[in-house]
Design a protein around this motif. Sequence first.
Motif, PDB file in Angstrom:
ATOM      1  N   LYS A  25       0.855  -1.190   0.000  1.00  0.00           N
ATOM      2  CA  LYS A  25       0.000   0.000   0.000  1.00  0.00           C
ATOM      3  C   LYS A  25       0.886   1.233   0.000  1.00  0.00           C
ATOM      4  O   LYS A  25       1.862   1.303   0.739  1.00  0.00           O
ATOM      5  N   GLU A  26       0.561   2.192  -0.851  1.00  0.00           N
ATOM      6  CA  GLU A  26       1.288   3.461  -0.871  1.00  0.00           C
ATOM      7  C   GLU A  26       0.545   4.462   0.001  1.00  0.00           C
ATOM      8  O   GLU A  26      -0.678   4.536  -0.024  1.00  0.00           O
ATOM      9  N   LYS A  27       1.328   5.238   0.767  1.00  0.00           N
ATOM     10  CA  LYS A  27       0.751   6.202   1.678  1.00  0.00           C
ATOM     11  C   LYS A  27       1.680   7.393   1.764  1.00  0.00           C
ATOM     12  O   LYS A  27       2.908   7.232   1.813  1.00  0.00           O
TER      13      LYS A  27
END
Length: 122
Positions: A88-90
Amino acid sequence: QTPQASYQAYQQTPQAAYQPNFGALSSGANKEFEGSLKSLSEKHGYGFIACEEARQLYQRDVYIHSNQVPTGAKVLDRVRFTIKAVEKEKKDKSGEIQKEMRPTAENVRIVHTTAAALAASS
């Protein structure tokens, strides 16, 4: 690394330095976990499963996408599931994109419903 060893490492390591044990996912990809549906959001299309064994390994609740939620499932139902690590990119506070691995539920099935428990107690 066993769940107990992972948890012991977690207890003995400063929080900022501890890394979840996502290596366990590759070695036990078909391992089944059991937990309770903690939350479900039809609006957002996802929820979370509370599972102590998974929390010891990954330091978080297990994400469940709406397409994995069994028909008729309700919050507090007991479920069995496998876990897949999903990247997941955050954005962090500085605006930079950080990648992190999140435990995600797959092959979810109900093992005990809250409706059944309520019916049995009345």
